[in-house]
Design a protein around this motif. Structure first.
Motif, PDB file in Angstrom:
ATOM      1  N   ILE A  37     -60.947 -47.475 -40.557  1.00  0.00           N
ATOM      2  CA  ILE A  37     -59.863 -46.546 -40.234  1.00  0.00           C
ATOM      3  C   ILE A  37     -59.165 -47.074 -38.988  1.00  0.00           C
ATOM      4  N   LYS A  38     -57.915 -47.469 -39.149  1.00  0.00           N
ATOM      5  CA  LYS A  38     -57.143 -48.078 -38.070  1.00  0.00           C
ATOM      6  C   LYS A  38     -56.265 -47.013 -37.425  1.00  0.00           C
ATOM      7  N   VAL A  39     -56.494 -46.778 -36.152  1.00  0.00           N
ATOM      8  CA  VAL A  39     -55.714 -45.792 -35.400  1.00  0.00           C
ATOM      9  C   VAL A  39     -54.561 -46.518 -34.726  1.00  0.00           C
ATOM     10  N   GLU A  40     -53.324 -46.095 -35.042  1.00  0.00           N
ATOM     11  CA  GLU A  40     -52.143 -46.761 -34.513  1.00  0.00           C
ATOM     12  C   GLU A  40     -51.262 -45.796 -33.732  1.00  0.00           C
ATOM     13  N   ARG A  41     -50.424 -46.353 -32.883  1.00  0.00           N
ATOM     14  CA  ARG A  41     -49.442 -45.573 -32.159  1.00  0.00           C
ATOM     15  C   ARG A  41     -48.429 -44.985 -33.149  1.00  0.00           C
ATOM     16  N   ILE A  42     -47.870 -43.844 -32.803  1.00  0.00           N
ATOM     17  CA  ILE A  42     -46.866 -43.254 -33.690  1.00  0.00           C
ATOM     18  C   ILE A  42     -45.518 -43.965 -33.568  1.00  0.00           C
ATOM     19  N   ASP A  43     -45.261 -44.612 -32.442  1.00  0.00           N
ATOM     20  CA  ASP A  43     -43.965 -45.262 -32.223  1.00  0.00           C
ATOM     21  C   ASP A  43     -44.031 -46.752 -32.560  1.00  0.00           C
ATOM     22  N   GLY A 371     -49.333 -45.232 -40.796  1.00  0.00           N
ATOM     23  CA  GLY A 371     -49.594 -43.828 -41.076  1.00  0.00           C
ATOM     24  C   GLY A 371     -49.768 -43.497 -42.547  1.00  0.00           C
ATOM     25  N   GLU A 372     -50.018 -44.494 -43.360  1.00  0.00           N
ATOM     26  CA  GLU A 372     -50.133 -44.267 -44.806  1.00  0.00           C
ATOM     27  C   GLU A 372     -51.241 -43.280 -45.149  1.00  0.00           C
ATOM     28  N   HIS A 373     -52.303 -43.253 -44.348  1.00  0.00           N
ATOM     29  CA  HIS A 373     -53.457 -42.417 -44.666  1.00  0.00           C
ATOM     30  C   HIS A 373     -53.625 -41.249 -43.697  1.00  0.00           C
ATOM     31  N   THR A 374     -52.587 -40.985 -42.890  1.00  0.00           N
ATOM     32  CA  THR A 374     -52.693 -39.922 -41.891  1.00  0.00           C
ATOM     33  C   THR A 374     -53.053 -38.584 -42.530  1.00  0.00           C
ATOM     34  N   GLU A 375     -52.332 -38.187 -43.554  1.00  0.00           N
ATOM     35  CA  GLU A 375     -52.561 -36.889 -44.189  1.00  0.00           C
ATOM     36  C   GLU A 375     -53.989 -36.777 -44.702  1.00  0.00           C
ATOM     37  N   THR A 376     -54.433 -37.793 -45.437  1.00  0.00           N
ATOM     38  CA  THR A 376     -55.773 -37.770 -46.024  1.00  0.00           C
ATOM     39  C   THR A 376     -56.847 -37.673 -44.945  1.00  0.00           C
ATOM     40  N   LEU A 377     -56.677 -38.430 -43.865  1.00  0.00           N
ATOM     41  CA  LEU A 377     -57.694 -38.448 -42.823  1.00  0.00           C
ATOM     42  C   LEU A 377     -57.689 -37.161 -42.007  1.00  0.00           C
ATOM     43  N   LEU A 391     -48.922 -30.879 -35.986  1.00  0.00           N
ATOM     44  CA  LEU A 391     -49.080 -32.198 -35.377  1.00  0.00           C
ATOM     45  C   LEU A 391     -47.869 -33.080 -35.684  1.00  0.00           C
ATOM     46  N   ARG A 392     -47.414 -33.011 -36.918  1.00  0.00           N
ATOM     47  CA  ARG A 392     -46.250 -33.819 -37.307  1.00  0.00           C
ATOM     48  C   ARG A 392     -44.993 -33.330 -36.583  1.00  0.00           C
ATOM     49  N   ARG A 393     -44.838 -32.002 -36.538  1.00  0.00           N
ATOM     50  CA  ARG A 393     -43.655 -31.422 -35.904  1.00  0.00           C
ATOM     51  C   ARG A 393     -43.584 -31.787 -34.425  1.00  0.00           C
ATOM     52  N   ASP A 394     -44.735 -31.837 -33.751  1.00  0.00           N
ATOM     53  CA  ASP A 394     -44.789 -32.092 -32.330  1.00  0.00           C
ATOM     54  C   ASP A 394     -44.871 -33.584 -31.994  1.00  0.00           C
ATOM     55  N   GLY A 395     -44.850 -34.444 -33.013  1.00  0.00           N
ATOM     56  CA  GLY A 395     -44.898 -35.874 -32.777  1.00  0.00           C
ATOM     57  C   GLY A 395     -46.246 -36.393 -32.370  1.00  0.00           C
ATOM     58  N   VAL A 396     -47.305 -35.656 -32.683  1.00  0.00           N
ATOM     59  CA  VAL A 396     -48.662 -36.087 -32.363  1.00  0.00           C
ATOM     60  C   VAL A 396     -49.228 -36.965 -33.483  1.00  0.00           C
ATOM     61  N   ALA A 397     -48.770 -36.755 -34.706  1.00  0.00           N
ATOM     62  CA  ALA A 397     -49.222 -37.529 -35.862  1.00  0.00           C
ATOM     63  C   ALA A 397     -48.004 -37.943 -36.663  1.00  0.00           C
ATOM     64  N   ALA A 398     -48.119 -39.062 -37.323  1.00  0.00           N
ATOM     65  CA  ALA A 398     -47.012 -39.556 -38.156  1.00  0.00           C
ATOM     66  C   ALA A 398     -47.563 -40.248 -39.389  1.00  0.00           C
TER      67      ALA A 398
END
Length: 398
Positions: A37-43, A371-377, A391-398
């Motif tokens: 599971i690769k954690v990446e920056r949203i930007d 962020g391909e697997h953000t929702e699933t994870l 999280l998506r609305r606040d820019g915490v997850a993408a």
């Protein structure tokens, strides 16, 4: 006989990683069956995504180092994003990070902190120069570490030192991190406990400097830079052929030199001539030795030269460019090429060098979109639809 599963099947790895060293290490784990599971920056994600667009629009470094992983995009500066990572780590076997020195500790994601909270966890800190010492906080990129480790000083021509054409410091650290994880997993199988693993780019590459480093420390003089020639063996160099190719040959002992002189150079008297009969003599007379070899091979095309050298039992190789490597007959005969999926369609990729006969083939998964697997994870760590939306609305997850 029933095929054996990949050795890391059932192992989960969480990686807060970027560039090459950590991603290449975790890619090895993914190829051997681990879930990574690769954690990446949203930007923009791992900044290696932006190095180039050479791989059909994707970055070549990223394609090489990140197949087979799941990508989740989070803002770790937000406590909610950091909480998601901690939940993922709580279910993981291995955690890997190569953030700038001190960044993981500030987030509570350093190996010591995580292993204290999760005794079975193996947590890997990859750094440029190590956790202590005067260089601990120094910025570390591959070419800088190549310079600090002395690799550049022994690579190139007598007139010009050059860096290696591959990210040698990154790769060295990656492979020690990979083997460190495997060793720690074996130890955990015996003791039931994980623990920290520390790897630095400088220490990894300094280990790879073994021959020239020991030559200098114990012999008193560093090996000379000799381009493609070997510093202490002759003839051992690349020579042009009549068709514009280049053939490299290596004479390892005086018996081989006599065969080369008789069957390739067609100068059998050179085999016993005191000026050339021993390696020490040939090195002392390197220029003249190379002239004999260059004259003989320069009259042949590359295929003829290789055939004659092979017939004489002389180790040899064709100096190939990258297109020729991609079409290498040995790789083709051994069926080493595969296709992996990516956001831009299938891409060619080499099977990993570790082959486990009788077991499943390496798992060469797709190169993930950011962020391909953000929702699933996020669902997997127990978040509700409304929490994910927030999280998506606040820019915490993408």
């Amino acid at each position: 006989m029933e095929s054996q599963p990949l050795p890391l099947t059932g192992i989960t790895v969480v990686a807060v990683e970027q560039a090459v060293a950590a991603p290449f290490a975790t890619r090895q784990l993914a190829d051997l069956g681990a879930r990574v599971i690769k954690v990446e920056r949203i930007d923009g994600g791992d900044f290696a995504r932006g190095y180039d667009t050479a791989a059909a629009g994707l970055a070549s470094h990223f394609v090489w180092c990140n197949r087979g992983k799941e990508s989740i995009a989070l803002d770790l500066k937000d406590p909610r994003g950091l909480d998601v990572v901690r939940r993922l780590v709580g279910e993981a076997d291995v955690f890997v990070q190569n953030l700038a020195q001190g960044a993981a500790a500030r987030l509570g994601l350093d190996a010591a902190t995580l292993c204290a909270a999760h005794p079975r966890l193996i947590a890997v800190d990859i750094s440029g120069y190590g956790a202590g010492g005067p260089y601990a906080d120094k910025r570390a990129y591959d070419m800088l570490v190549q310079c600090e480790a002395g690799l550049v000083s022994v690579t190139g021509t007598p007139e010009q030192p050059v860096k290696a054409g591959i990210p040698a410091a990154d790769i060295a650290a990656a492979m020690y991190a990979f083997s460190g994880v495997l060793a720690a997993l074996v130890r955990r199988g015996v003791t039931g406990r994980g623990g920290p693993v520390e790897v630095s780019m400088l220490e990894s590459l300094a280990e790879w400097m073994g021959h020239p480093l020991h030559h200098a420390m114990h012999g008193g003089t560093p090996p000379a830079r000799t381009g493609l020639a070997h510093s202490v063996i002759a003839p051992y160099d690349a020579y042009p052929t009549a068709d514009g190719g280049r053939v490299l040959l290596s004479v390892q002992n005086d018996r081989e030199w006599r065969r080369l002189a008789e069957r390739v150079l067609q100068r059998p008297e050179l085999g016993s001539d005191p000026a050339y009969a021993t390696n020490a003599a040939r090195v002392a007379n390197r220029e003249r030795t190379d002239e004999f070899v260059a004259k003989a091979l320069g009259a042949l095309d590359a295929d003829e030269a290789l055939a004659r050298l092979e017939g004489a039992g002389i180790a040899c190789a064709r100096l190939r460019d990258l297109y020729e490597v991609a079409d290498h007959p040995q790789l083709a005969a051994r069926e080493r090429w595969r296709e992996v999926g990516s956001p831009v369609g299938p891409l060619k990729a080499l099977l990993p060098p570790i082959t486990l006969p009788g077991g499943e083939t390496a798992r060469m998964g797709d190169v993930p979109a950011l962020g391909e697997h953000t929702e699933t994870l996020l669902r997997a760590v127990g978040m509700t639809v409304d929490e994910i939306a927030a999280l998506r609305r606040d820019g915490v997850a993408a």
